[in-house]
Design a protein around this motif. Structure first.
Motif, PDB file in Angstrom:
ATOM      1  N   GLY A 158       0.810  -1.202   0.000  1.00 17.51           N
ATOM      2  CA  GLY A 158       0.000   0.000   0.000  1.00 17.51           C
ATOM      3  C   GLY A 158       0.848   1.259   0.000  1.00 17.51           C
ATOM      4  O   GLY A 158       2.046   1.235  -0.252  1.00 17.51           O
ATOM      5  N   THR A 159       0.211   2.381   0.316  1.00 17.03           N
ATOM      6  CA  THR A 159       0.891   3.672   0.342  1.00 17.03           C
ATOM      7  C   THR A 159       0.594   4.384   1.652  1.00 17.03           C
ATOM      8  O   THR A 159      -0.419   4.118   2.308  1.00 17.03           O
ATOM      9  CB  THR A 159       0.430   4.577  -0.813  1.00 17.03           C
ATOM     10  N   THR A 160       1.464   5.310   1.993  1.00 15.28           N
ATOM     11  CA  THR A 160       1.251   6.113   3.206  1.00 15.28           C
ATOM     12  C   THR A 160      -0.042   6.906   3.097  1.00 15.28           C
ATOM     13  O   THR A 160      -0.779   7.059   4.080  1.00 15.28           O
ATOM     14  CB  THR A 160       2.443   7.072   3.421  1.00 15.28           C
ATOM     15  N   GLU A 161      -0.335   7.401   1.893  1.00 12.63           N
ATOM     16  CA  GLU A 161      -1.556   8.184   1.686  1.00 12.63           C
ATOM     17  C   GLU A 161      -2.799   7.332   1.930  1.00 12.63           C
ATOM     18  O   GLU A 161      -3.763   7.785   2.574  1.00 12.63           O
ATOM     19  CB  GLU A 161      -1.599   8.761   0.269  1.00 12.63           C
ATOM     20  N   ALA A 241     -11.456  -3.582   0.420  1.00 12.40           N
ATOM     21  CA  ALA A 241     -11.316  -3.403  -1.030  1.00 12.40           C
ATOM     22  C   ALA A 241     -10.465  -2.178  -1.346  1.00 12.40           C
ATOM     23  O   ALA A 241      -9.654  -2.189  -2.285  1.00 12.40           O
ATOM     24  CB  ALA A 241     -12.690  -3.273  -1.668  1.00 12.40           C
ATOM     25  N   PHE A 242     -10.624  -1.108  -0.570  1.00  7.71           N
ATOM     26  CA  PHE A 242      -9.837   0.099  -0.783  1.00  7.71           C
ATOM     27  C   PHE A 242      -8.351  -0.176  -0.564  1.00  7.71           C
ATOM     28  O   PHE A 242      -7.499   0.256  -1.347  1.00  7.71           O
ATOM     29  CB  PHE A 242     -10.314   1.212   0.152  1.00  7.71           C
ATOM     30  N   ALA A 243      -8.039  -0.909   0.509  1.00  4.59           N
ATOM     31  CA  ALA A 243      -6.648  -1.248   0.793  1.00  4.59           C
ATOM     32  C   ALA A 243      -6.053  -2.079  -0.332  1.00  4.59           C
ATOM     33  O   ALA A 243      -4.916  -1.852  -0.775  1.00  4.59           O
ATOM     34  CB  ALA A 243      -6.545  -1.997   2.120  1.00  4.59           C
ATOM     35  N   GLU A 244      -6.839  -3.032  -0.831  1.00  4.04           N
ATOM     36  CA  GLU A 244      -6.377  -3.891  -1.925  1.00  4.04           C
ATOM     37  C   GLU A 244      -6.145  -3.074  -3.191  1.00  4.04           C
ATOM     38  O   GLU A 244      -5.150  -3.271  -3.901  1.00  4.04           O
ATOM     39  CB  GLU A 244      -7.398  -4.997  -2.180  1.00  4.04           C
ATOM     40  N   LYS A 245      -7.033  -2.144  -3.455  1.00  3.58           N
ATOM     41  CA  LYS A 245      -6.893  -1.284  -4.629  1.00  3.58           C
ATOM     42  C   LYS A 245      -5.624  -0.433  -4.532  1.00  3.58           C
ATOM     43  O   LYS A 245      -4.988  -0.111  -5.545  1.00  3.58           O
ATOM     44  CB  LYS A 245      -8.119  -0.378  -4.765  1.00  3.58           C
ATOM     45  N   GLY A 247      -2.962  -1.463  -3.308  1.00  3.39           N
ATOM     46  CA  GLY A 247      -1.810  -2.353  -3.395  1.00  3.39           C
ATOM     47  C   GLY A 247      -1.332  -2.916  -2.072  1.00  3.39           C
ATOM     48  O   GLY A 247      -0.165  -3.322  -1.956  1.00  3.39           O
ATOM     49  N   GLY A 248      -2.222  -2.963  -1.089  1.00  3.13           N
ATOM     50  CA  GLY A 248      -1.780  -3.469   0.207  1.00  3.13           C
ATOM     51  C   GLY A 248      -2.907  -4.086   1.007  1.00  3.13           C
ATOM     52  O   GLY A 248      -4.022  -4.271   0.515  1.00  3.13           O
ATOM     53  N   GLU A 249      -2.603  -4.406   2.266  1.00  8.95           N
ATOM     54  CA  GLU A 249      -3.614  -4.917   3.183  1.00  8.95           C
ATOM     55  C   GLU A 249      -3.338  -4.347   4.569  1.00  8.95           C
ATOM     56  O   GLU A 249      -2.190  -4.099   4.942  1.00  8.95           O
ATOM     57  CB  GLU A 249      -3.601  -6.446   3.224  1.00  8.95           C
ATOM     58  N   VAL A 250      -4.404  -4.142   5.325  1.00 13.75           N
ATOM     59  CA  VAL A 250      -4.260  -3.603   6.679  1.00 13.75           C
ATOM     60  C   VAL A 250      -3.840  -4.729   7.617  1.00 13.75           C
ATOM     61  O   VAL A 250      -4.498  -5.766   7.693  1.00 13.75           O
ATOM     62  CB  VAL A 250      -5.581  -2.970   7.173  1.00 13.75           C
ATOM     63  N   VAL A 251      -2.757  -4.501   8.330  1.00 18.45           N
ATOM     64  CA  VAL A 251      -2.238  -5.493   9.277  1.00 18.45           C
ATOM     65  C   VAL A 251      -2.791  -5.250  10.677  1.00 18.45           C
ATOM     66  O   VAL A 251      -3.155  -6.175  11.394  1.00 18.45           O
ATOM     67  CB  VAL A 251      -0.689  -5.448   9.315  1.00 18.45           C
ATOM     68  N   SER A 252      -2.852  -3.983  11.069  1.00 18.49           N
ATOM     69  CA  SER A 252      -3.358  -3.638  12.398  1.00 18.49           C
ATOM     70  C   SER A 252      -3.754  -2.166  12.423  1.00 18.49           C
ATOM     71  O   SER A 252      -3.388  -1.392  11.535  1.00 18.49           O
ATOM     72  CB  SER A 252      -2.311  -3.923  13.481  1.00 18.49           C
ATOM     73  N   PHE A 253      -4.499  -1.802  13.466  1.00 20.98           N
ATOM     74  CA  PHE A 253      -4.848  -0.394  13.652  1.00 20.98           C
ATOM     75  C   PHE A 253      -5.023  -0.114  15.133  1.00 20.98           C
ATOM     76  O   PHE A 253      -5.199  -1.022  15.939  1.00 20.98           O
ATOM     77  CB  PHE A 253      -6.122  -0.028  12.878  1.00 20.98           C
ATOM     78  N   ARG A 254      -4.994   1.167  15.478  1.00 24.17           N
ATOM     79  CA  ARG A 254      -5.234   1.589  16.864  1.00 24.17           C
ATOM     80  C   ARG A 254      -5.963   2.909  16.839  1.00 24.17           C
ATOM     81  O   ARG A 254      -5.556   3.846  16.149  1.00 24.17           O
ATOM     82  CB  ARG A 254      -3.917   1.723  17.607  1.00 24.17           C
TER      83      ARG A 254
END
Length: 259
Positions: A158-161, A241-245, A247-254
């Motif tokens: 993914g991207t920082t943005e 789907a947004f994360a996949e678009k 180019g990445g996947e969410v691993v964790s969040f807080r």
């Protein structure tokens, strides 16, 4: 001895403490600038101890993030007025910088002295909250304008943005879980207990009630699960789907909240 305006100004420039406090410290130190600084620090420590039993229910969240790393600091005070005060902000940024350069323990080590100085300037109880240090391939953060709500997202790829957009979404939608596999059976049982009365009062046959319950449980947890939530900027796609678009996947969040 006579304390000059120039001496008071010099001490005030060094400490940001009020003119009256600076003058009193200089008088007590008989004009010795170094002794006056020590006196002010001592008074700050004494003031912090006296105010420590007062509730510090307000505060702000501070984040520094770059190149796959983020440090998040929460600092508490009594009122929003002080949370916006420059002395409070300087204190937080000093602790954050120490934690960034030297790790969490270094941040905690420098915190008492910085907090004592801030208490002397603001007159409120100030307490260190949490210091968290994150690392990941892609990290995005977002802090709401008042500094009382913030979120951090770690992604693989993914991207920082994109990660920042997801963090912004989290502050608005406040999910509890990342994915459906994270939902505990005890959490499901608690929701079933809440929904059972509503379903039982529907008067439907038992097989219909079972389907109703299943649908209500599914709907509730989709609203609470980040990857299943509609992305607030583009509701036609989920966060997953947004994360996949991107180019990445969410691993964790807080999600962080104060006040």
């Amino acid at each position: 001895m006579t304390i000059t305006t120039e001496q008071v100004k010099e001490l005030r420039d060094k400490t940001s403490v009020s003119v009256m406090q600076c003058r009193k410290a200089l008088e007590e130190a008989e004009g010795d600038m170094e002794k006056a600084l020590i006196i002010l620090r001592k008074k700050g420590s004494e003031m912090a101890e006296k105010k420590s039993d007062r509730t510090a229910a307000d505060g702000r969240i501070f984040i520094k993030s770059e190149a796959g790393r983020a440090v998040v600091l929460t600092l508490h005070c009594e009122t929003d007025f002080v949370a916006q005060n420059q002395g409070f902000v300087d204190c937080a940024e000093g602790i954050l910088a120490a934690a960034w350069d030297g790790g969490i323990e270094k941040g905690r080590e420098v915190a008492p002295a910085l907090i004592n100085d801030a208490v002397l300037k603001t007159g409120e109880n100030i307490q260190l909250g949490s210091i968290d240090d994150y690392a990941g391939e892609t990290i995005g953060t977002y802090t709401h304008f008042n500094g009382k709500t913030a979120a951090l997202v770690v992604m693989k790829g993914g991207t920082t943005e994109a990660a920042k957009d997801i963090a912004m979404h989290i502050t608005a939608m406040r999910p509890t879980y990342l994915k459906s596999d994270d939902i505990k059976e005890s959490d499901k049982d608690a929701v079933i207990d809440v929904l059972r009365k509503e379903v039982d009062e529907s008067g439907k046959p038992e097989d219909i009630k079972a389907k109703m319950m299943e649908g209500k449980i599914s709907g509730y947890f989709k609203e609470q699960t980040l990857l299943d939530q509609p992305f607030f900027k583009s509701p036609e796609m989920t966060i997953g789907a947004f994360a996949e678009k991107a180019g990445g996947e969410v691993v964790s969040f807080r999600l962080y909240t104060l006040g």
